[in-house]
Structures are given as C-alpha cells and as structure tokens.
Design an enzyme around this catalytic site. Structure first.
Site, PDB file in Angstrom:
ATOM      1  N   LYS A  15      56.417  46.280  28.753  1.00  0.00           N
ATOM      2  CA  LYS A  15      55.074  46.724  29.130  1.00  0.00           C
ATOM      3  C   LYS A  15      54.749  48.126  28.589  1.00  0.00           C
ATOM      4  O   LYS A  15      55.646  48.857  28.140  1.00  0.00           O
ATOM      5  CB  LYS A  15      54.950  46.691  30.662  1.00  0.00           C
ATOM      6  CG  LYS A  15      55.095  45.276  31.253  1.00  0.00           C
ATOM      7  CD  LYS A  15      54.800  45.279  32.748  1.00  0.00           C
ATOM      8  CE  LYS A  15      54.932  43.884  33.334  1.00  0.00           C
ATOM      9  NZ  LYS A  15      54.530  43.846  34.764  1.00  0.00           N
ATOM     10  N   PHE A  63      45.545  43.711  43.382  1.00  0.00           N
ATOM     11  CA  PHE A  63      46.060  44.537  42.294  1.00  0.00           C
ATOM     12  C   PHE A  63      45.656  44.054  40.907  1.00  0.00           C
ATOM     13  O   PHE A  63      46.060  44.642  39.901  1.00  0.00           O
ATOM     14  CB  PHE A  63      47.593  44.640  42.386  1.00  0.00           C
ATOM     15  CG  PHE A  63      48.323  43.312  42.342  1.00  0.00           C
ATOM     16  CD1 PHE A  63      48.603  42.693  41.139  1.00  0.00           C
ATOM     17  CD2 PHE A  63      48.737  42.694  43.523  1.00  0.00           C
ATOM     18  CE1 PHE A  63      49.279  41.476  41.094  1.00  0.00           C
ATOM     19  CE2 PHE A  63      49.418  41.479  43.491  1.00  0.00           C
ATOM     20  CZ  PHE A  63      49.682  40.872  42.267  1.00  0.00           C
ATOM     21  N   ARG A  91      65.547  37.250  34.897  1.00  0.00           N
ATOM     22  CA  ARG A  91      65.059  37.833  36.146  1.00  0.00           C
ATOM     23  C   ARG A  91      66.151  38.673  36.834  1.00  0.00           C
ATOM     24  O   ARG A  91      65.852  39.706  37.430  1.00  0.00           O
ATOM     25  CB  ARG A  91      64.503  36.744  37.066  1.00  0.00           C
ATOM     26  CG  ARG A  91      63.230  36.142  36.462  1.00  0.00           C
ATOM     27  CD  ARG A  91      62.666  35.006  37.290  1.00  0.00           C
ATOM     28  NE  ARG A  91      62.051  35.467  38.519  1.00  0.00           N
ATOM     29  CZ  ARG A  91      60.844  36.022  38.605  1.00  0.00           C
ATOM     30  NH1 ARG A  91      60.116  36.208  37.515  1.00  0.00           N
ATOM     31  NH2 ARG A  91      60.363  36.385  39.760  1.00  0.00           N
ATOM     32  N   THR A  97      60.662  42.867  41.302  1.00  0.00           N
ATOM     33  CA  THR A  97      59.347  43.310  40.808  1.00  0.00           C
ATOM     34  C   THR A  97      59.064  44.755  41.187  1.00  0.00           C
ATOM     35  O   THR A  97      58.607  45.552  40.371  1.00  0.00           O
ATOM     36  CB  THR A  97      58.244  42.397  41.402  1.00  0.00           C
ATOM     37  OG1 THR A  97      58.560  41.040  41.088  1.00  0.00           O
ATOM     38  CG2 THR A  97      56.875  42.754  40.844  1.00  0.00           C
ATOM     39  N   ARG A 108      64.461  47.351  35.702  1.00  0.00           N
ATOM     40  CA  ARG A 108      63.439  48.005  36.536  1.00  0.00           C
ATOM     41  C   ARG A 108      64.040  49.148  37.354  1.00  0.00           C
ATOM     42  O   ARG A 108      63.384  50.168  37.576  1.00  0.00           O
ATOM     43  CB  ARG A 108      62.739  46.973  37.418  1.00  0.00           C
ATOM     44  CG  ARG A 108      61.756  46.110  36.602  1.00  0.00           C
ATOM     45  CD  ARG A 108      61.336  44.902  37.362  1.00  0.00           C
ATOM     46  NE  ARG A 108      60.224  44.168  36.740  1.00  0.00           N
ATOM     47  CZ  ARG A 108      59.949  42.905  37.011  1.00  0.00           C
ATOM     48  NH1 ARG A 108      60.694  42.231  37.872  1.00  0.00           N
ATOM     49  NH2 ARG A 108      58.928  42.309  36.422  1.00  0.00           N
ATOM     50  N   HIS A 121      58.022  42.161  32.098  1.00  0.00           N
ATOM     51  CA  HIS A 121      57.606  40.919  32.757  1.00  0.00           C
ATOM     52  C   HIS A 121      58.532  39.819  32.279  1.00  0.00           C
ATOM     53  O   HIS A 121      58.946  39.819  31.121  1.00  0.00           O
ATOM     54  CB  HIS A 121      56.157  40.565  32.374  1.00  0.00           C
ATOM     55  CG  HIS A 121      55.790  39.149  32.725  1.00  0.00           C
ATOM     56  ND1 HIS A 121      55.386  38.776  33.978  1.00  0.00           N
ATOM     57  CD2 HIS A 121      55.841  37.999  31.993  1.00  0.00           C
ATOM     58  CE1 HIS A 121      55.174  37.460  34.000  1.00  0.00           C
ATOM     59  NE2 HIS A 121      55.436  36.972  32.801  1.00  0.00           N
TER      60      HIS A 121
HETATM   61  P1  CMP Z   1      54.896  40.907  36.683  1.00  0.00           P
HETATM   62  O1  CMP Z   1      56.242  40.273  36.773  1.00  0.00           O
HETATM   63  O2  CMP Z   1      54.384  41.231  35.321  1.00  0.00           O
HETATM   64  O3  CMP Z   1      53.826  39.953  37.410  1.00  0.00           O
HETATM   65  C1  CMP Z   1      52.626  40.463  37.975  1.00  0.00           C
HETATM   66  C2  CMP Z   1      52.607  41.944  38.037  1.00  0.00           C
HETATM   67  O4  CMP Z   1      51.678  42.505  38.939  1.00  0.00           O
HETATM   68  C3  CMP Z   1      53.947  42.437  38.536  1.00  0.00           C
HETATM   69  O5  CMP Z   1      54.934  42.246  37.537  1.00  0.00           O
HETATM   70  C4  CMP Z   1      53.621  43.887  38.890  1.00  0.00           C
HETATM   71  O6  CMP Z   1      53.731  44.745  37.769  1.00  0.00           O
HETATM   72  C5  CMP Z   1      52.136  43.827  39.260  1.00  0.00           C
HETATM   73  N1  CMP Z   1      51.879  44.117  40.679  1.00  0.00           N
HETATM   74  C6  CMP Z   1      51.165  45.157  41.120  1.00  0.00           C
HETATM   75  N2  CMP Z   1      51.096  45.127  42.455  1.00  0.00           N
HETATM   76  C7  CMP Z   1      51.779  44.047  42.867  1.00  0.00           C
HETATM   77  C8  CMP Z   1      52.063  43.480  44.157  1.00  0.00           C
HETATM   78  N3  CMP Z   1      51.625  44.032  45.288  1.00  0.00           N
HETATM   79  N4  CMP Z   1      52.821  42.349  44.196  1.00  0.00           N
HETATM   80  C9  CMP Z   1      53.268  41.774  43.044  1.00  0.00           C
HETATM   81  N5  CMP Z   1      53.015  42.267  41.808  1.00  0.00           N
HETATM   82  C10 CMP Z   1      52.285  43.395  41.721  1.00  0.00           C
END
Ligand code: CMP
Length: 144
Positions: A15, A63, A91, A97, A108, A121
C-alpha cells in the site's frame, strides 16, 4: 489431506504508506522468505474509481471513504503470490488487519502505521483471490 500439497495464488497489495517509505524490497523479502513466490507484480497509481471498485464490498462501511482516499494517495505494488496454501500463508505473514493486534515479526507489526495505513492487503479466501487477481492481471501476465 496428508501428503497432498495445495498450491494456491493470492492477490497482494503493498500500500501507499509502504511504497512512500521505500519498503517494497523489505516486504518482498519477507514474503519470499515466508515461502511465497511473486509470480507477477506491477507498480501502479490507482484512480479513485478503481479503488472504490476494488473495495466495493466495504462501500457501506464508515471507513470506506478514508480507505479509498488513502489507496489513491500514492503508488501501490500489486502482486500475485503463489505457494502452498498461499492465501492463509500470506495472511499469517501479514499479521492482523489492525497493527495493534498483529503478532511480532509480521509485516503489519513491523511496518504498519495504523488500521488504515496498514502497509499490505491480501485476499481473504479462494473466491475473492480469483476475483482480485483478475481485477489487476490478465492471464498472460502470470508467468509462474
Ligand atoms: P485490507 O486488508 O486492505 O481490507 C480493507 C481495509 O480497510 C483494511 O485492510 C484496512 O486497511 C482498512 N480499514 C480501515 N478501518 C477498518 C476497520 N475498522 N475494519 C477493517 N478494516 C479497516
């Protein structure tokens, strides 16, 4: 099943927070050392429309706007990773996340700045992996 290897492909995105900090080499090394093969990759700048389409499953979430704005704030590296159980393996390597919940040593945990600026991602299941790979890559670009 015992003795049967399940080779999968998954979509990965490095990202904008990570491309801005020149972390693509370090992240690729972690992916490769974790047993994943980068069978395709390209550095692109997403448009807002592309980001909104890619993340359309989240369009009702609070979001969504911030996420799409962030994903267009700089270049991303989109890549196809291949390996045994590549979807779940990636993962594990990425970590949770929310970087606050990510295990030590995961991408991460090491690099993410926040829940939104979380560096990478990865597809979450086989059906989404196929759709996400097809979103960015033509079959002819997947050279193994
Ligand atoms: P990603 O795995 O790219 O999938 C969706 C993205 O939304 C996640 O990673 C985060 O970067 C972003 N995001 C921001 N806020 C939230 C949240 N509250 N829950 C989940 N994903 C979030």
């Amino acid at each position: 099943m015992k003795g049967i290897t399940v080779t999968e492909r998954t979509l990965s995105i490095i990202k904008p927070d990570a491309t801005k900090r020149n972390l693509t080499g370090q992240i690729n090394a972690i992916l490769e050392e974790g047993g994943l093969r980068i069978v395709a990759q390209k550095r692109i700048q997403l448009t807002l429309a592309q980001a909104m389409e890619f993340y359309s499953v989240h369009r009702e979430r609070p979001f969504f706007g911030e996420l799409c704005e962030f994903m267009t704030s700089g270049p991303v590296l989109v890549q196809v990773l291949e390996g045994e159980k590549a979807i779940s393996r990636n993962r594990e390597i990425m970590g949770a996340t929310n970087p606050a919940d990510a295990d030590a040593g995961t991408i991460r945990n090491r690099f993410a700045l926040s829940l939104t600026e979380n560096s990478v991602h990865g597809s979450d299941a086989g059906d989404t992996a196929a759709v996400e790979i097809g979103f960015f890559f033509a079959g002819i670009e997947l050279v193994g």
